[in-house]
Design an enzyme around this catalytic site. Structure first.
Site, mmCIF file in Angstrom:
data_model
loop_
_atom_site.group_PDB
_atom_site.id
_atom_site.type_symbol
_atom_site.label_atom_id
_atom_site.label_comp_id
_atom_site.label_asym_id
_atom_site.label_seq_id
_atom_site.Cartn_x
_atom_site.Cartn_y
_atom_site.Cartn_z
ATOM 1 N N ASP A 9 0.817 -1.222 0.000
ATOM 2 C CA ASP A 9 0.000 0.000 0.000
ATOM 3 C C ASP A 9 0.845 1.264 0.000
ATOM 4 O O ASP A 9 0.581 2.208 0.753
ATOM 5 C CB ASP A 9 -0.949 -0.005 1.209
ATOM 6 C CG ASP A 9 -1.939 -1.160 1.153
ATOM 7 O OD1 ASP A 9 -2.430 -1.463 0.048
ATOM 8 O OD2 ASP A 9 -2.226 -1.764 2.207
ATOM 9 N N LYS A 59 -11.801 -5.084 -3.784
ATOM 10 C CA LYS A 59 -13.015 -5.304 -2.983
ATOM 11 C C LYS A 59 -14.273 -5.055 -3.798
ATOM 12 O O LYS A 59 -15.151 -4.259 -3.440
ATOM 13 C CB LYS A 59 -12.985 -4.462 -1.705
ATOM 14 C CG LYS A 59 -11.788 -4.814 -0.822
ATOM 15 C CD LYS A 59 -12.047 -4.576 0.638
ATOM 16 C CE LYS A 59 -10.902 -5.084 1.490
ATOM 17 N NZ LYS A 59 -9.604 -4.410 1.251
ATOM 18 N N VAL A 60 -14.348 -5.771 -4.890
ATOM 19 C CA VAL A 60 -15.437 -5.588 -5.856
ATOM 20 C C VAL A 60 -16.773 -5.925 -5.186
ATOM 21 O O VAL A 60 -16.909 -6.982 -4.561
ATOM 22 C CB VAL A 60 -15.195 -6.489 -7.092
ATOM 23 C CG1 VAL A 60 -16.289 -6.284 -8.122
ATOM 24 C CG2 VAL A 60 -13.815 -6.200 -7.691
ATOM 25 N N PRO A 167 -5.256 -10.861 6.695
ATOM 26 C CA PRO A 167 -4.587 -9.603 7.035
ATOM 27 C C PRO A 167 -4.824 -9.214 8.485
ATOM 28 O O PRO A 167 -5.781 -9.670 9.124
ATOM 29 C CB PRO A 167 -5.263 -8.596 6.103
ATOM 30 C CG PRO A 167 -6.649 -9.114 5.921
ATOM 31 C CD PRO A 167 -6.614 -10.620 6.151
ATOM 32 N N GLY A 168 -3.933 -8.349 9.000
ATOM 33 C CA GLY A 168 -4.108 -7.856 10.369
ATOM 34 C C GLY A 168 -2.909 -8.187 11.248
ATOM 35 O O GLY A 168 -2.932 -7.962 12.453
HETATM 36 P P1 BMP Z 1 -1.277 -3.706 7.205
HETATM 37 O O1 BMP Z 1 -0.432 -4.962 7.415
HETATM 38 O O2 BMP Z 1 -0.464 -2.510 6.864
HETATM 39 O O3 BMP Z 1 -2.274 -3.487 8.294
HETATM 40 O O4 BMP Z 1 -2.135 -3.970 5.850
HETATM 41 C C1 BMP Z 1 -3.168 -4.891 5.757
HETATM 42 C C2 BMP Z 1 -3.720 -4.905 4.354
HETATM 43 O O5 BMP Z 1 -4.837 -5.799 4.291
HETATM 44 C C3 BMP Z 1 -4.237 -3.568 3.854
HETATM 45 O O6 BMP Z 1 -4.036 -3.541 2.437
HETATM 46 C C4 BMP Z 1 -5.713 -3.619 4.145
HETATM 47 O O7 BMP Z 1 -6.453 -2.813 3.257
HETATM 48 C C5 BMP Z 1 -6.030 -5.082 3.920
HETATM 49 N N1 BMP Z 1 -7.162 -5.654 4.690
HETATM 50 C C6 BMP Z 1 -7.169 -5.604 6.069
HETATM 51 O O8 BMP Z 1 -6.267 -5.064 6.703
HETATM 52 N N2 BMP Z 1 -8.219 -6.183 6.738
HETATM 53 C C7 BMP Z 1 -9.251 -6.802 6.114
HETATM 54 O O9 BMP Z 1 -10.134 -7.308 6.781
HETATM 55 C C8 BMP Z 1 -9.232 -6.866 4.713
HETATM 56 C C9 BMP Z 1 -8.187 -6.283 4.019
HETATM 57 O O10 BMP Z 1 -8.162 -6.345 2.713
#
Ligand code: BMP
Length: 214
Positions: A9, A59-60, A167-168
């Site tokens: 990102d 995220k369509v 993610p998270g």
């Molecule tokens: P980061 O590790 O910097 O928090 O990034 C997580 C990525 O996953 C970001 O691109 C965010 O938009 C995406 N994302 C998320 O964090 N949680 C969701 O539930 C779904 C995601 O797409």
């Protein structure tokens, strides 16, 4: 398989390329979305695809025909997978999956998200969306590393035919090894890698942490 997907990102073309180059040995895919594509253009997809398969996180979330038209363009641009929302319902999802199957590409479906606000509405429908993703034979789902217990629940619903990408981890507080143990196949990590002093080292550390559980 490393178990790691980079969420790229950043909004600068040179930075995007430099980071992809540095971490390419440690990631199985690069997820790019609106921040990067809106700032640099759709050609970023093909440019980065030489480093790893590209998951287009758009995220369509539309009617079936529009979902199909969007996915068509994203695959044409060189993406290997598209992330779609599941809350729009089975027909919208099926339209995306049908097109992806014809083109031997992947669709990942968001079930419930990783941020605190996902508890307002999304968590109530997450399990239903997971079931729908399995019925539609999507390639996998996106489920929150911030709540490994939810990932374990979603794994029970979808079985082993679908993948979980999660993610998270890091910036949002989740642990890579915990969510892999709970049933995720891949973690998706952004800031903890691309904002690190040494992105390759940060990626390697995550891969090493997950190694024994993958
Ligand atoms: P980061 O590790 O910097 O928090 O990034 C997580 C990525 O996953 C970001 O691109 C965010 O938009 C995406 N994302 C998320 O964090 N949680 C969701 O539930 C779904 C995601 O797409």
């Amino acid at each position: 398989k490393t178990g790691l997907i980079l969420a790229l990102d950043v909004t600068d073309r040179m930075e995007a390329v430099a980071i992809s180059e540095k971490v390419s040995g440690y990631v199985d895919a690069i997820k790019i979305g609106y921040p990067l594509v809106l700032s640099t253009g759709m050609d970023m997809i093909s440019q980065l695809s030489k480093y790893a398969p590209i998951i287009a996180d758009f995220k369509v979330a539309d009617i079936p025909n529009t979902n199909r038209l969007i996915c068509e363009q994203v695959f044409k641009a060189g993406a290997d997978a598209v992330i779609v929302q599941g809350f729009t319902g089975h027909d919208s999802l099926e339209a995306a999956v049908k097109l992806a199957k014809e083109q031997k590409k992947d669709i990942y479906v968001v079930t419930e998200m990783s941020h605190p606000g996902a508890l307002d509405f999304m968590q109530q429908v997450g399990e239903g969306i997971a079931k729908m993703a399995a019925d539609a034979k999507a390639s996998g789902v996106v489920a929150p590393a911030t709540r490994p217990e939810r990932v374990a629940e979603i794994r029970k619903i979808i079985g082993n035919d679908l993948s979980i990408i999660s993610p998270g981890v890091g910036a949002q507080g989740g642990s890579a090894s915990d969510v892999i143990k709970a049933g995720a196949d891949w973690v998706i990590v952004g800031r903890s890698i691309y904002q690190a002093e040494d992105p390759a080292m940060a990626a390697k550390k995550l891969v090493d942490e997950m190694k024994e559980f993958i």
